[in-house]
Design a protein around this motif. Structure first.
Motif, PDB file in Angstrom:
ATOM      1  N   THR A 191      53.078  71.497  23.519  1.00 47.71           N
ATOM      2  CA  THR A 191      53.918  72.010  23.987  1.00 47.71           C
ATOM      3  C   THR A 191      54.314  71.266  25.312  1.00 47.71           C
ATOM      4  O   THR A 191      53.305  70.854  26.114  1.00 47.71           O
ATOM      5  CB  THR A 191      53.528  73.358  24.102  1.00 47.71           C
ATOM      6  OG1 THR A 191      53.198  74.330  22.988  1.00 47.71           O
ATOM      7  CG2 THR A 191      54.712  74.363  25.039  1.00 47.71           C
ATOM      8  N   GLY A 192      55.457  71.283  25.777  1.00 44.48           N
ATOM      9  CA  GLY A 192      56.093  70.669  27.129  1.00 44.48           C
ATOM     10  C   GLY A 192      55.165  71.349  28.150  1.00 44.48           C
ATOM     11  O   GLY A 192      55.004  72.649  28.264  1.00 44.48           O
ATOM     12  N   THR A 193      55.240  70.570  29.237  1.00 42.60           N
ATOM     13  CA  THR A 193      54.860  71.136  30.485  1.00 42.60           C
ATOM     14  C   THR A 193      55.395  70.534  31.692  1.00 42.60           C
ATOM     15  O   THR A 193      56.185  69.583  31.742  1.00 42.60           O
ATOM     16  CB  THR A 193      53.042  71.018  30.718  1.00 42.60           C
ATOM     17  OG1 THR A 193      52.508  71.550  31.503  1.00 42.60           O
ATOM     18  CG2 THR A 193      53.008  69.389  30.615  1.00 42.60           C
ATOM     19  N   ASP A 194      54.953  70.915  32.905  1.00 43.63           N
ATOM     20  CA  ASP A 194      55.466  70.186  34.206  1.00 43.63           C
ATOM     21  C   ASP A 194      55.100  68.971  34.496  1.00 43.63           C
ATOM     22  O   ASP A 194      53.849  68.611  34.540  1.00 43.63           O
ATOM     23  CB  ASP A 194      55.102  71.308  35.228  1.00 43.63           C
ATOM     24  CG  ASP A 194      55.957  72.602  35.221  1.00 43.63           C
ATOM     25  OD1 ASP A 194      57.144  72.558  34.888  1.00 43.63           O
ATOM     26  OD2 ASP A 194      55.038  73.492  35.285  1.00 43.63           O
ATOM     27  N   LYS A 195      55.950  68.142  34.328  1.00 43.72           N
ATOM     28  CA  LYS A 195      55.335  66.607  34.704  1.00 43.72           C
ATOM     29  C   LYS A 195      56.669  65.628  34.892  1.00 43.72           C
ATOM     30  O   LYS A 195      57.517  65.940  34.255  1.00 43.72           O
ATOM     31  CB  LYS A 195      54.600  65.968  33.541  1.00 43.72           C
ATOM     32  CG  LYS A 195      55.269  65.866  32.309  1.00 43.72           C
ATOM     33  CD  LYS A 195      54.466  65.444  31.107  1.00 43.72           C
ATOM     34  CE  LYS A 195      54.836  65.340  29.547  1.00 43.72           C
ATOM     35  NZ  LYS A 195      54.184  65.073  28.647  1.00 43.72           N
TER      36      LYS A 195
END
Length: 408
Positions: free
Chosen positions: A144-148
């Protein structure tokens, strides 16, 4: 939902519906998206309850009363959104209804609260055959995507920004979820620029030195000054991708206007909120105005947008068209939600592939044009979303192999 509609759905699920009832049901479905939503979920959870045999044993009165309480609270998925389309029913479903029906209704609402909803635009389309439809998962590496993001400084050096990691420099700071520049302006004739690049599977929030906030979606890049020149127009460039802008008003910057450049258009604003989608693999640039006023300029043509309007710049013939839309569907991504309204499965999977950083292959090309309506959480695992799509009974099966999704 009144008793008549409940009777129609009951007759449909038990295959006892008459032609007149069928026509009445179709008319009700065509009245609103919410009706289609509830009908689709009723069907899915009714079939599920029949298969696992829970309908006869469930304390349905207690379950449904719990759901009625939940209905009075905001939906979890849209808590951060400015608009909420789903409303509490004006009349609760009578508790004297059959146990399976109350269980189904309860399950519908629980499902929406937990993970949104998803269904075909045309409910009466022919479904696929129920053969060889077991999902195949081999070495699932999809996250799952995340803050980066990657921050490129004016000297060319790069800094990896990731959730949970802090970075502090002379004029900026980051907690791994956002980057904040100190409030500043300059009188120097030359401007130094930074780049913020968001990879596939990422997102990031930035506050520029003038106080303007920008939310960047997956696979996007923003070029911006470390400090704006005092008294001159403030200009940034969305090199590619998608970004939501909440612009600091010109009145707070000596009347200095704010401009956003993309590969073929210039957007001029005074202080407003808007979304720009300009991905490199798409043939159009979409600008959606939420509040205020913006002027688009592509050199050969200009357009002024009002709130709830979207401009489409056609790169092939260098023209602009303007349409009225529901902005919620266009900006929900920044609030952690995927919202699709009559979107093709091909377009939906393109959005998902960016967030989950995966490749999608259609074995059956006819599936690409099938349209769906749905609201999904960006926190969901890709397997759960694929299973939700499969439960519409329009795709036969899916396969996950390392970082590739194959739809059959």
């Amino acid at each position: 939902m009144n008793a008549h509609i409940l009777k129609l759905i009951s007759a449909y699920t038990t295959n006892e519906i008459s032609k007149k009832q069928f026509n009445d049901l179709q008319q009700w479905l065509n009245e609103s998206v919410e009706n289609k939503q509830m009908f689709a979920n009723y069907l899915h959870f009714y079939k599920k309850s029949r298969r696992i045999g829970l309908a006869e044993n469930l304390d349905s009165d207690k379950a449904w009363n719990t759901i009625l309480v939940k209905l009075k609270e905001p939906l979890q998925l849209a808590a951060a959104a400015k608009k909420q389309d789903f409303k509490e029913p004006s009349k609760p479903i009578p508790l004297r209804r059959k146990a399976w029906f109350k269980y189904t209704a309860a399950a519908v609402v629980v499902g929406i609260l937990a993970s949104g909803y998803f269904f075909r635009v045309n409910f009466f389309s022919k479904s696929i055959d129920d053969n060889d439809n077991t999902p195949i998962i081999v070495n699932n590496n999809i996250q799952t995507g995340t803050d980066k993001a990657t921050l490129t400084l004016s000297d060319g050096s790069e800094v990896a920004l990731e959730k949970g990691q802090k970075y502090v420099a002379n004029n900026l700071s980051s907690n791994g979820e956002e980057i904040i520049y100190e409030v500043a302006s300059t009188t120097k004739p030359e401007i130094t620029y930074n780049y913020l690049t968001i990879p596939r599977g990422g997102q990031f929030h930035i506050i520029l030195s003038d106080g303007t906030e920008v939310w960047l979606n997956s696979e996007s890049q923003l070029k911006y000054p470390v400090a704006f020149i005092n008294g001159e127009s403030r200009q940034v460039e969305l090199v590619y991708g998608e970004a939501y802008f909440d612009v600091s008003p010109s009145t707070e910057h000596n009347g200095a206007i704010f401009k956003v450049l993309t590969k073929m258009q210039e957007v001029e604003v005074l202080g407003t909120e808007f979304n720009i989608k300009a991905y490199s693999d798409e043939n159009s640039i979409y600008t959606t105005l939420v509040e205020g006023k913006v002027v688009l300029d592509i050199g050969v043509e200009k357009e002024t947008l009002k709130p709830n309007q979207q401009s489409i710049v056609h790169l092939n013939n260098k023209s602009i068209s303007v349409i009225s839309i529901d902005v919620y569907d266009e900006i929900s991504w920044k609030n952690g939600i995927f919202s699709f309204k009559s979107k093709s499965l091909k377009d939906i999977m393109k959005v998902l592939s960016r967030w989950y950083d995966t490749e999608v292959v259609f074995l059956n090309k006819d599936l690409e044009d099938v349209k769906f309506i749905g609201v999904l959480s960006k926190k969901q695992k890709i397997e759960d979303i694929l299973l939700t799509i499969k439960n519409t009974n329009f795709i036969n099966a899916y396969e996950i192999n390392n970082n590739k999704i194959i739809l059959k």
